[in-house]
Write an enzyme that holds these catalytic residues in place. Structure first.
Site, mmCIF file in Angstrom:
data_model
loop_
_atom_site.group_PDB
_atom_site.id
_atom_site.type_symbol
_atom_site.label_atom_id
_atom_site.label_comp_id
_atom_site.label_asym_id
_atom_site.label_seq_id
_atom_site.Cartn_x
_atom_site.Cartn_y
_atom_site.Cartn_z
ATOM 1 N N TYR A 195 0.839 -1.139 -0.031
ATOM 2 C CA TYR A 195 -0.028 0.080 -0.039
ATOM 3 C C TYR A 195 0.904 1.181 -0.044
ATOM 4 O O TYR A 195 2.124 1.078 0.310
ATOM 5 C CB TYR A 195 -1.006 -0.073 1.366
ATOM 6 N N GLY A 215 -7.597 2.061 -6.598
ATOM 7 C CA GLY A 215 -7.312 0.858 -6.169
ATOM 8 C C GLY A 215 -6.516 0.120 -7.123
ATOM 9 O O GLY A 215 -6.209 0.522 -8.415
#
Length: 312
Positions: A33, A221
């Site tokens: 991430y 995403g």
């Protein structure tokens, strides 16, 4: 055994009752991430709800036992107790369940923020990938509420009727159908006004070709196996398509004042309370079954947002 923390001045002690498992939580655990943890031990969990167990000195306007929502910025929600600043917790309306309240921020605010950012006119089409996800379903619901039509990309045919039943205008299986050709047919050759993409990889290039000249794609995403997105240079150069990222926390940081945050929070709670957007609740697991819960959250047909719960 970790001792229960004590709230300081201006803080409250929360007993956390319900926490969702998001793809972003898994990506942080995997070190993939954008804001990977820098301190260890690391507790995952970006959001959750609970009850106030204890008030610190100087805290007013709250009471022990009151249900509140919290965005966990440093220490995550996948634990039993946490200390939070009283200025950063949000009271939960009585009309909203624990399971829905625990999902208050990440998905609803992302959907609301992306539609605000794209500013799609009523009657125009917006395209989304990962349309069968919990967020994707909320995107359909809020877009319909705003008078915006949706073209929804899925990977399984059985999702088509599900999404149409909640207001999806068009649903395309990108695995078996030619997306760009279908988009041209649906829009009469105009292509879509804008798009949101949670997948990345080769699918982003398809999305680029589905957006009209000077249209915008928001990438929020990376569900593809590789953390990258492919784009067509001709779409960028000659058709002036814009591809940019969207991150809900960064969007909130752009607000001019705390009042703007509170106003949008009230709006989103109202949308949830009225059923305009309905966070989909999936299977619930006790906190000590986190590995099994993660495994379930990664399954294709999980049936809603997987939750980690504690007994009150």
């Amino acid at each position: 055994m970790v001792s229960t923390p004590k709230p300081g001045a201006g803080q409250v002690l929360l007993k956390i009752l319900c926490r969702p498992i998001h793809p972003s939580d898994i990506l942080r655990i995997q070190g993939m991430y954008g804001d990977n943890p820098k301190k260890f031990p690391f507790v995952p969990g970006l959001e959750g709800m609970g009850v106030i167990e204890e008030l610190g000195d100087g805290v007013t306007g709250f009471s022990p036992g009151q249900r509140v929502f919290h965005i966990f910025k440093e220490v995550g929600s996948w634990q039993e107790y946490a200390v939070a600043s009283a200025s950063e917790i949000i009271p939960i309306p009585d009309t909203i369940s624990n399971e829905v309240a625990a999902q208050f921020f990440i998905n609803p605010w992302t959907v609301y923020g992306m539609l605000e950012t794209l500013d799609v006119p009523k009657g125009e089409y917006v395209l989304q990938t990962a349309a069968g996800s919990v967020l994707g379903r909320m995107f359909i619901q809020l877009a319909r509420h705003r008078g915006v039509k949706t073209i929804n990309l899925v990977r399984r045919d059985e999702q088509k009727e599900e999404l149409k039943a909640i207001g999806g205008d068009e649903v395309i299986n990108f695995k078996t159908e030619d997306v760009v050709d279908e988009v041209k047919k649906i829009t009469g050759g105009k292509l879509v006004y804008g798009a949101v993409d949670a997948v990345g990889g080769a699918l982003t290039k398809v999305v680029c070709s589905s957006v009209r000249n000077q249209g915008t794609i928001l990438c929020y995403g990376v569900l593809d196996e590789k953390p990258e997105a492919q784009v067509g240079v001709s779409d960028l150069v000659f058709r002036q398509v814009t591809v940019r990222g969207f991150h809900v926390a960064k969007w909130v940081e752009s607000f001019g004042s705390p009042d703007e945050f509170r106003e949008i929070a009230a709006t989103i709670f109202e949308l949830i309370a009225k059923g305009v957007i309905a966070p989909l609740v999936g299977e619930k697991f006790p906190l000590d079954s986190t590995p099994e819960a993660i495994h379930k959250s990664l399954s294709i047909s999980r049936g809603g947002k997987v939750l980690l719960v504690s007994v009150k």
